[in-house]
Design a protein around this motif. Structure first.
Motif, PDB file in Angstrom:
ATOM      1  N   ILE A 131     -44.198  14.575  12.536  1.00  0.00           N
ATOM      2  CA  ILE A 131     -42.991  14.223  11.784  1.00  0.00           C
ATOM      3  C   ILE A 131     -42.946  12.711  11.644  1.00  0.00           C
ATOM      4  O   ILE A 131     -43.079  11.974  12.629  1.00  0.00           O
ATOM      5  N   ILE A 132     -42.773  12.259  10.402  1.00  0.00           N
ATOM      6  CA  ILE A 132     -42.820  10.823  10.117  1.00  0.00           C
ATOM      7  C   ILE A 132     -41.460  10.334   9.625  1.00  0.00           C
ATOM      8  O   ILE A 132     -40.955  10.784   8.605  1.00  0.00           O
ATOM      9  N   ASP A 133     -40.875   9.420  10.379  1.00  0.00           N
ATOM     10  CA  ASP A 133     -39.635   8.721  10.050  1.00  0.00           C
ATOM     11  C   ASP A 133     -38.512   9.677   9.648  1.00  0.00           C
ATOM     12  O   ASP A 133     -37.955   9.598   8.560  1.00  0.00           O
ATOM     13  N   MET A 134     -38.167  10.558  10.571  1.00  0.00           N
ATOM     14  CA  MET A 134     -37.087  11.511  10.327  1.00  0.00           C
ATOM     15  C   MET A 134     -36.387  11.870  11.619  1.00  0.00           C
ATOM     16  O   MET A 134     -37.027  12.102  12.640  1.00  0.00           O
ATOM     17  N   VAL A 135     -35.062  11.896  11.554  1.00  0.00           N
ATOM     18  CA  VAL A 135     -34.202  12.389  12.627  1.00  0.00           C
ATOM     19  C   VAL A 135     -33.607  13.708  12.140  1.00  0.00           C
ATOM     20  O   VAL A 135     -33.268  13.829  10.953  1.00  0.00           O
ATOM     21  N   PRO A 136     -33.488  14.725  12.987  1.00  0.00           N
ATOM     22  CA  PRO A 136     -32.985  16.021  12.528  1.00  0.00           C
ATOM     23  C   PRO A 136     -31.677  15.907  11.736  1.00  0.00           C
ATOM     24  O   PRO A 136     -30.809  15.096  12.059  1.00  0.00           O
ATOM     25  N   THR A 137     -31.557  16.726  10.714  1.00  0.00           N
ATOM     26  CA  THR A 137     -30.409  16.667   9.807  1.00  0.00           C
ATOM     27  C   THR A 137     -29.087  16.822  10.554  1.00  0.00           C
ATOM     28  O   THR A 137     -28.133  16.062  10.314  1.00  0.00           O
ATOM     29  N   TYR A 138     -29.022  17.782  11.453  1.00  0.00           N
ATOM     30  CA  TYR A 138     -27.772  18.017  12.181  1.00  0.00           C
ATOM     31  C   TYR A 138     -27.387  16.791  13.006  1.00  0.00           C
ATOM     32  O   TYR A 138     -26.222  16.381  13.033  1.00  0.00           O
ATOM     33  N   GLU A 139     -28.360  16.195  13.651  1.00  0.00           N
ATOM     34  CA  GLU A 139     -28.117  14.984  14.456  1.00  0.00           C
ATOM     35  C   GLU A 139     -27.606  13.853  13.573  1.00  0.00           C
ATOM     36  O   GLU A 139     -26.678  13.124  13.945  1.00  0.00           O
ATOM     37  N   THR A 140     -28.179  13.720  12.396  1.00  0.00           N
ATOM     38  CA  THR A 140     -27.800  12.632  11.496  1.00  0.00           C
ATOM     39  C   THR A 140     -26.353  12.758  11.058  1.00  0.00           C
ATOM     40  O   THR A 140     -25.582  11.796  11.129  1.00  0.00           O
ATOM     41  N   TYR A 141     -25.972  13.932  10.591  1.00  0.00           N
ATOM     42  CA  TYR A 141     -24.597  14.112  10.129  1.00  0.00           C
ATOM     43  C   TYR A 141     -23.596  14.022  11.283  1.00  0.00           C
ATOM     44  O   TYR A 141     -22.454  13.580  11.093  1.00  0.00           O
ATOM     45  N   ALA A 142     -24.017  14.407  12.478  1.00  0.00           N
ATOM     46  CA  ALA A 142     -23.110  14.362  13.627  1.00  0.00           C
ATOM     47  C   ALA A 142     -22.864  12.942  14.119  1.00  0.00           C
ATOM     48  O   ALA A 142     -21.859  12.680  14.800  1.00  0.00           O
ATOM     49  N   THR A 143     -23.771  12.025  13.782  1.00  0.00           N
ATOM     50  CA  THR A 143     -23.668  10.659  14.310  1.00  0.00           C
ATOM     51  C   THR A 143     -23.516   9.600  13.224  1.00  0.00           C
ATOM     52  O   THR A 143     -23.631   8.410  13.512  1.00  0.00           O
ATOM     53  N   VAL A 144     -23.279  10.021  11.991  1.00  0.00           N
ATOM     54  CA  VAL A 144     -23.222   9.060  10.880  1.00  0.00           C
ATOM     55  C   VAL A 144     -22.148   8.007  11.114  1.00  0.00           C
ATOM     56  O   VAL A 144     -21.069   8.288  11.638  1.00  0.00           O
ATOM     57  N   ASP A 145     -22.476   6.765  10.770  1.00  0.00           N
ATOM     58  CA  ASP A 145     -21.519   5.669  10.900  1.00  0.00           C
ATOM     59  C   ASP A 145     -21.636   4.781   9.662  1.00  0.00           C
ATOM     60  O   ASP A 145     -22.374   5.095   8.709  1.00  0.00           O
ATOM     61  N   LYS A 146     -20.928   3.681   9.668  1.00  0.00           N
ATOM     62  CA  LYS A 146     -20.917   2.795   8.502  1.00  0.00           C
ATOM     63  C   LYS A 146     -22.313   2.275   8.188  1.00  0.00           C
ATOM     64  O   LYS A 146     -22.706   2.206   7.010  1.00  0.00           O
ATOM     65  N   ALA A 147     -23.067   1.911   9.212  1.00  0.00           N
ATOM     66  CA  ALA A 147     -24.406   1.358   8.981  1.00  0.00           C
ATOM     67  C   ALA A 147     -25.301   2.381   8.295  1.00  0.00           C
ATOM     68  O   ALA A 147     -26.024   2.061   7.348  1.00  0.00           O
ATOM     69  N   PHE A 148     -25.248   3.634   8.771  1.00  0.00           N
ATOM     70  CA  PHE A 148     -26.068   4.678   8.147  1.00  0.00           C
ATOM     71  C   PHE A 148     -25.608   4.931   6.720  1.00  0.00           C
ATOM     72  O   PHE A 148     -26.431   5.029   5.800  1.00  0.00           O
ATOM     73  N   ALA A 149     -24.312   5.056   6.519  1.00  0.00           N
ATOM     74  CA  ALA A 149     -23.784   5.349   5.185  1.00  0.00           C
ATOM     75  C   ALA A 149     -24.119   4.239   4.195  1.00  0.00           C
ATOM     76  O   ALA A 149     -24.272   4.495   2.998  1.00  0.00           O
ATOM     77  N   THR A 150     -24.243   3.026   4.682  1.00  0.00           N
ATOM     78  CA  THR A 150     -24.609   1.906   3.812  1.00  0.00           C
ATOM     79  C   THR A 150     -26.096   1.947   3.468  1.00  0.00           C
ATOM     80  O   THR A 150     -26.484   1.819   2.299  1.00  0.00           O
ATOM     81  N   ALA A 151     -26.930   2.144   4.470  1.00  0.00           N
ATOM     82  CA  ALA A 151     -28.374   2.160   4.245  1.00  0.00           C
ATOM     83  C   ALA A 151     -28.830   3.394   3.477  1.00  0.00           C
ATOM     84  O   ALA A 151     -29.766   3.322   2.673  1.00  0.00           O
ATOM     85  N   PHE A 152     -28.179   4.526   3.722  1.00  0.00           N
ATOM     86  CA  PHE A 152     -28.554   5.792   3.098  1.00  0.00           C
ATOM     87  C   PHE A 152     -27.418   6.325   2.234  1.00  0.00           C
ATOM     88  O   PHE A 152     -27.088   7.508   2.286  1.00  0.00           O
TER      89      PHE A 152
END
Length: 291
Positions: A126-147
């Motif tokens: 797996i290359i440069d990926m965090v599980p989808t469930y983990e991502t949505y559960a921990t999303v913050d301003k920095a993530f929402a800005t970058a992605f």
């Protein structure tokens, strides 16, 4: 870019998939990410054919694979269905067990393959990926800005489709530039292919449906399987200069999701196979060649 590969079009239960096959040895399936196609592997795949039978595939909705209209619940773009596509491709090619590498969206498809069809997969990367469930559960301003595109693409049809279609090439270039060190890391030939495919309105819709599924039906599937761990040996690579590498303890996260995990960061942005092809190739070659 893939002169030694045989192009194929393989019909699965719900899509017609564009596939390339080359090399000799144990079968190794490579799955691309957003906003790309199988072309993202052009700096690595030809070298891997020296040791493996390499199969490249465009995910449904991407590249030269078919792009079905999304269902109301986005189920025909769920990672479960997209994983089933790949299982059917490999079965039709005669491979009951095989290795898989997935980057970005392809890694999300791979994760679902490992949960639903784990006995078919011998080793996975797996290359440069965090599980989808983990991502949505921990999303913050920095993530929402970058992605930000995660939250733009999931808006109801046809809002993102119409807006992107008006400036498809600009949107694509901006996405690649924002997630890489520099857009110059992409060869002119690869970039032209990305633009060609991304300029198709059907591709834009398919990509949006992929993301809509990840924000809905995929989360339901993931939540149901939170206690299920990946059983085969898993290699995890990430770009140390990319957002995920700076924002998450990626190896720790995957150790919660898999029984046998190894991995490390590579000096790169998000697109390791094109930004750091030498380091990425050597990491993959070593892992999949080990007994």
């Amino acid at each position: 870019m893939f002169k030694a590969f045989l192009p194929l079009q393989i019909q699965t239960g719900g899509a017609s998939l564009h596939v390339l096959k080359g090399g000799a040895g144990e079968p190794l399936l490579l799955l691309h990410g957003y906003p790309q196609t199988h072309v993202m592997w052009h700096r690595i795949a030809p070298r891997l054919t020296e040791s493996f039978t390499v199969i490249l595939a465009d995910l449904r909705g991407y590249g030269d694979s078919s792009k079905p209209k999304g269902e109301p619940d986005h189920s025909n773009y769920s990672k479960r269905v997209m994983a089933q596509d790949m299982i059917e491709v490999m079965s039709q090619l005669g491979y009951e067990s095989f290795h898989v590498i997935g980057h970005d969206r392809g890694a999300r498809v791979l994760h679902r393959m490992l949960l639903d069809h784990g006995k078919r997969i011998k080793k996975a990367a797996i290359i440069d990926m965090v599980p989808t469930y983990e991502t949505y559960a921990t999303v913050d301003k920095a993530f929402a800005t970058a992605f930000y595109h995660w939250f733009f693409l999931i808006q109801p049809a046809e809002l993102p489709e119409r807006l992107i279609a008006g400036q498809a090439e600009y949107f694509l270039h901006n996405t690649l530039k924002s997630l890489s060190r520099d857009i110059s890391v992409f060869t002119p030939e690869a970039l032209a292919e990305y633009v060609r495919c991304f300029s198709d309105p059907a591709t834009i819709h398919g990509i949006c449906e992929d993301y809509r599924a990840s924000a809905s039906i995929d989360l339901l599937h993931d939540e149901a399987d939170l206690q299920q761990k990946v059983q085969c040996p898993l290699l995890v690579l990430w770009g140390t200069n990319g957002f995920l590498g700076r924002h998450y303890d990626i190896l720790a996260i995957w150790r919660e999701r898999a029984e046998m995990v190894q991995g490390y960061g590579i000096p790169s942005g998000h697109f390791l196979a094109e930004e750091a092809p030498e380091e990425t190739y050597h990491a993959l070659q070593l892992f999949f060649s080990q007994g």
